[in-house]
Scaffold this active site. Structure first.
Site, PDB file in Angstrom:
ATOM      1  N   SER A   1     -13.899  -3.369  -0.138  1.00 55.84           N
ATOM      2  CA  SER A   1     -13.593  -4.804  -0.120  1.00 55.84           C
ATOM      3  C   SER A   1     -14.627  -5.500   0.747  1.00 55.84           C
ATOM      4  O   SER A   1     -15.276  -4.854   1.591  1.00 55.84           O
ATOM      5  CB  SER A   1     -12.204  -5.010   0.493  1.00 55.84           C
ATOM      6  OG  SER A   1     -12.012  -6.369   0.835  1.00 55.84           O
TER       7      SER A   1
ATOM      8  N   TYR B   1      -5.181  -3.250   6.263  1.00 54.36           N
ATOM      9  CA  TYR B   1      -6.076  -3.271   5.096  1.00 54.36           C
ATOM     10  C   TYR B   1      -7.538  -3.236   5.544  1.00 54.36           C
ATOM     11  O   TYR B   1      -8.346  -2.441   5.047  1.00 54.36           O
ATOM     12  CB  TYR B   1      -5.788  -4.528   4.285  1.00 54.36           C
ATOM     13  CG  TYR B   1      -6.573  -4.682   2.999  1.00 54.36           C
ATOM     14  CD1 TYR B   1      -6.199  -3.986   1.849  1.00 54.36           C
ATOM     15  CD2 TYR B   1      -7.665  -5.540   2.922  1.00 54.36           C
ATOM     16  CE1 TYR B   1      -6.908  -4.157   0.657  1.00 54.36           C
ATOM     17  CE2 TYR B   1      -8.372  -5.712   1.745  1.00 54.36           C
ATOM     18  CZ  TYR B   1      -7.985  -5.019   0.609  1.00 54.36           C
ATOM     19  OH  TYR B   1      -8.676  -5.181  -0.563  1.00 54.36           O
TER      20      TYR B   1
END
Ligand code: NAD
Length: 261
Positions: free
Chosen positions: A145, A158
């Site tokens: 990401s 995350y």
């Protein structure tokens, strides 16, 4: 289209929707054979399998939890038994939990780590073990990401997991380079998938996200899948250990875009 991809075999984890489904469909268009993993969306996975076949590929859908050794072993065995081997493993499955970090429970921290980080480890380990046993080249693509690089308050688990994926990718890329096993990450920015559905349904949040993208729009899953196809193909044959950001420029410090600072 990359002609060397035809008839190659890929596992795509979390392939029943979003980016994973777009990667499976793109691999289908490349005439690959795809093992489409799903966690609980069996119907979604079957639909993607039908789309892969309609695009000219082969497909089978398999239920498995990527956070378990038995799950990833099932995926490899399906690839070998149904399609005769494995060439590309895409660790796409992922999830996120938003909560202020001091309120984040240990159970939720462990859940995100289990899927976003341990799942990547288990998938890579399984694929590498197979590639080495066969003495054949291999290709691993991890969905990281922009948040392997950009801090993200209230999404600490995350961001920590994706930051871990970055160094895991670089480390194993180096460790297995001499075995001709390439390992790369893709770092998507804001992409229109179910993970963002609630946020993008709210116009204010949607506009806020768009304002953080120099290209001024949300990305499409197919644009991420195009990067996966390139990384899977021999057109990227000298590329290993990178993160390919597919983010409309989100990692370019957009707050500086008009010369501020
Ligand atoms: P999504 O929620 O649409 O899809 C995620 C998939 O992972 C789902 O199919 C889900 O069932 C599957 N999954 C979750 N836990 C699983 C488990 N234990 N075992 C097997 N499968 C499991 O999300 P997406 O947007 O398509 O994201 C795909 C990947 O891309 C993720 O790793 C995500 O972190 C990453 N990513 C997405 C974006 C974005 O804007 N959409 C941005 C950056 C990174």
């Amino acid at each position: 289209m990359y002609s060397d991809l035809a008839h190659k075999v890929a596992v795509v984890t979390g392939g029943s929707k979003g980016i994973g489904s777009a990667i499976a469909q793109r691999f289908g268009a490349e005439h690959m054979a795809v093992v489409i993993n799903y966690h609980n969306d069996e119907k979604g996975a079957q639909k993607v399998a039908a789309q892969v076949k309609a695009a000219g590929g082969q497909a089978v859908s398999v239920q498995a939890d990527v956070a378990t050794e038995s799950g990833v072993t099932d995926l490899l065995e399906t690839a070998v038994n149904q399609f005769g081997g494995l060439d590309v493993w895409v660790n796409n499955a992922g999830m996120e939990i938003q909560v202020p970090t001091h309120e984040l429970s240990l159970a939720d921290w462990n859940k995100v780590m289990a899927i976003d980080q341990t799942g990547v480890f288990l998938g890579a380990k399984t694929a590498i073990t197979y590639f080495k046993r066969q003495g054949k080249p291999g290709n691993i693509i991890n969905l990281s990401s922009v948040h392997e690089q950009i801090p993200w308050p209230t999404f600490a688990s995350y961001a920590a997991a994706k930051g871990g994926v970055k160094l895991f990718t670089q480390t194993i890329a180096m460790e297995y380079a001499r075995d001709n096993i390439r390992v790369n990450s893709i770092g998507p920015g804001a992409i229109n998938t179910p993970i963002n559905a609630k946020k993008f349904a709210d116009q204010t949040q949607y506009d806020q996200t768009v304002s953080m993208v120099p290209m001024n729009r949300i990305g499409k899953p197919a644009e991420v899948a195009a990067g996966a196809a390139w990384l899977a193909s021999s057109e990227s044959s000298y590329v290993t250990g990178i993160t390919l950001f597919i983010d409309g420029g989100m990692t370019l410090y957009p707050a500086f875009k008009d010369g501020q600072g």
